[in-house]
Design a protein around this motif. Structure first.
Motif, PDB file in Angstrom:
ATOM      1  N   LEU A  38       1.027  -1.005  -0.060  1.00 50.91           N
ATOM      2  CA  LEU A  38      -0.154   0.097  -0.086  1.00 50.91           C
ATOM      3  C   LEU A  38       0.846   1.330  -0.071  1.00 50.91           C
ATOM      4  N   THR A  39       2.037   1.265   0.880  1.00 50.87           N
ATOM      5  CA  THR A  39       2.980   2.334   0.751  1.00 50.87           C
ATOM      6  C   THR A  39       3.617   2.579  -0.624  1.00 50.87           C
ATOM      7  N   GLY A  40       3.816   1.339  -1.265  1.00 58.58           N
ATOM      8  CA  GLY A  40       4.692   1.571  -2.514  1.00 58.58           C
ATOM      9  C   GLY A  40       3.618   2.186  -3.515  1.00 58.58           C
ATOM     10  N   LEU A  41       2.360   1.629  -3.491  1.00 54.93           N
ATOM     11  CA  LEU A  41       1.445   2.413  -4.477  1.00 54.93           C
ATOM     12  C   LEU A  41       1.240   3.891  -3.955  1.00 54.93           C
ATOM     13  N   LEU A  42       1.231   4.268  -2.689  1.00 56.37           N
ATOM     14  CA  LEU A  42       1.151   5.704  -2.354  1.00 56.37           C
ATOM     15  C   LEU A  42       2.398   6.551  -3.060  1.00 56.37           C
ATOM     16  N   LEU A  45      -4.980  17.838  -4.103  1.00 57.50           N
ATOM     17  CA  LEU A  45      -6.248  17.213  -4.037  1.00 57.50           C
ATOM     18  C   LEU A  45      -6.045  15.728  -4.756  1.00 57.50           C
ATOM     19  N   ILE A  46      -5.376  15.662  -5.828  1.00 61.18           N
ATOM     20  CA  ILE A  46      -5.442  14.083  -6.282  1.00 61.18           C
ATOM     21  C   ILE A  46      -4.171  13.218  -5.378  1.00 61.18           C
ATOM     22  N   ILE A  47      -3.435  13.893  -4.427  1.00 58.58           N
ATOM     23  CA  ILE A  47      -2.757  12.938  -3.565  1.00 58.58           C
ATOM     24  C   ILE A  47      -3.783  12.442  -2.477  1.00 58.58           C
ATOM     25  N   GLY A  48      -4.769  13.659  -2.147  1.00 56.47           N
ATOM     26  CA  GLY A  48      -5.540  13.335  -1.127  1.00 56.47           C
ATOM     27  C   GLY A  48      -6.567  12.169  -1.477  1.00 56.47           C
ATOM     28  N   PHE A  49      -7.003  12.164  -2.961  1.00 58.68           N
ATOM     29  CA  PHE A  49      -7.913  11.247  -3.156  1.00 58.68           C
ATOM     30  C   PHE A  49      -6.919   9.750  -3.458  1.00 58.68           C
ATOM     31  N   LEU A  50      -5.852   9.831  -3.714  1.00 64.46           N
ATOM     32  CA  LEU A  50      -4.958   8.649  -3.714  1.00 64.46           C
ATOM     33  C   LEU A  50      -4.942   8.011  -2.466  1.00 64.46           C
ATOM     34  N   VAL A  51      -4.786   8.821  -1.066  1.00 62.81           N
ATOM     35  CA  VAL A  51      -4.950   8.307   0.087  1.00 62.81           C
ATOM     36  C   VAL A  51      -6.294   7.511   0.390  1.00 62.81           C
ATOM     37  N   ALA A  52      -7.222   8.366   0.007  1.00 62.23           N
ATOM     38  CA  ALA A  52      -8.534   7.819   0.262  1.00 62.23           C
ATOM     39  C   ALA A  52      -8.884   6.756  -0.594  1.00 62.23           C
ATOM     40  N   ALA A  53      -8.485   6.475  -1.504  1.00 68.22           N
ATOM     41  CA  ALA A  53      -8.846   5.144  -2.428  1.00 68.22           C
ATOM     42  C   ALA A  53      -7.825   4.123  -2.094  1.00 68.22           C
ATOM     43  N   ILE A  54      -6.792   4.557  -1.527  1.00 62.01           N
ATOM     44  CA  ILE A  54      -6.130   3.041  -0.776  1.00 62.01           C
ATOM     45  C   ILE A  54      -7.037   2.760   0.547  1.00 62.01           C
ATOM     46  N   GLY A  55      -7.290   3.755   1.128  1.00 61.40           N
ATOM     47  CA  GLY A  55      -8.195   3.535   2.346  1.00 61.40           C
ATOM     48  C   GLY A  55      -9.330   2.404   2.050  1.00 61.40           C
ATOM     49  N   ALA A  56      -9.957   3.231   1.048  1.00 72.29           N
ATOM     50  CA  ALA A  56     -11.139   2.437   0.763  1.00 72.29           C
ATOM     51  C   ALA A  56     -11.233   1.138   0.150  1.00 72.29           C
TER      52      ALA A  56
END
Length: 275
Positions: free
Chosen positions: A156-160, A183-194
């Motif tokens: 997951l951190t690799g993807l981030l 904003l896109i980095i924030g969406f990336l964090v949200a997508a990983i969590g979801a």
């Protein structure tokens, strides 16, 4: 501005960035965990969005000062692959952990009565049962062992960090322009969590986990926080550090070399034209 003052400002910026992330992120974790019925139990995407927006807000607040690493895995990866000064790495990481500690302290100030009620209502003890510990730091989910979580954190951190390197690559013409990258980095964090947050709380950031964990150790959780059941404390530190470097290395190796480079147009001078 002197070099020392500038560096001091960068450290404050990194501390504030993680403070913002934890203040908002751990607060939404409290809303999710401590209330029954929870406003988020059937709307988990809302939890992910708040965590993602906390990162976005942190970037907008502090990015112009330090670049908002806000994550030791990002700092280490930037030092390895993007020329960030190795001299700054240790203090950046300490500032990030301090931000996590302070953020957790404020979240505790906000939710302390609710935490106490939750523990009493469920006959739980902080020290022995880790009551409400999930508000502050991560742990393996159902059917997940610490070693499996270590692998999860690497992936997951690799993807981030792979995504962050892509979004911030100067040659990436498809990356969001101007300041919309936050904003896109924030969406990336949200997508990983979801997509994977239930596996182990998706720490993906050593400071996000260890700073609050350290606060909880002193605030009554003791061994439930450090070393934690199954000696888990090291997993959200080592996993993201390994994963971040792996993700950054993959981007630098697999994608960046093939990015288009804009070749500057050379305008001939009058002397060249007359030759």
């Amino acid at each position: 501005m002197t070099v020392q003052k500038k560096f001091f400002g960068e450290l404050i910026s990194e501390c504030v960035a993680v403070f913002i992330i934890i203040l908002l992120g751990d607060s939404v974790a409290a809303m999710y965990s401590l209330y029954d019925p929870s406003p988020y139990k059937t709307a988990y995407w809302g939890v992910c969005i708040v965590w993602g927006l906390s990162v976005t807000i942190a970037i907008y607040v502090t990015g112009a000062v330090s670049g908002t690493h806000a994550n030791p895995a990002v700092t280490l990866s930037l030092a390895l692959f993007r020329g960030f000064s190795w001299r700054k790495v240790p203090l950046y990481m300490l500032a990030q952990i301090a931000g996590g500690f302070l953020g957790a302290a404020v979240v505790y100030t906000l939710f302390a009565p609710v935490i106490d009620h939750f523990a009493a209502a469920h006959n739980l003890d902080r020290l022995h049962d880790g009551a409400a510990a999930g508000v502050f730091f991560t742990h393996p989910g159902d059917f997940v062992t610490p070693m499996h979580s270590f692998v999860v954190e690497i992936i997951l951190t690799g993807l981030l960090v792979f995504g962050i390197f892509a979004i911030t690559c100067e040659y990436n013409t498809m990356a969001p322009q101007a300041n919309s990258g936050a904003l896109i980095i924030g969406f990336l964090v949200a997508a990983i969590g979801a997509s994977a947050g239930y596996l182990d709380g998706w720490a993906i950031n050593p400071a996000r986990d260890f700073g609050p964990r350290l606060f909880c150790f002193f605030a009554g959780w003791g061994a439930s926080a450090l070393p934690s059941p199954g000696n888990y404390w090291w997993v959200p530190i080592a996993g993201p550090l390994v994963g971040g470097v792996t993700g950054a290395g993959l981007y630098q190796t697999l994608i960046r070399p093939f990015m288009p480079r804009n070749i500057p147009v050379v305008v001939a001078s009058s002397s060249d034209q007359s030759a």
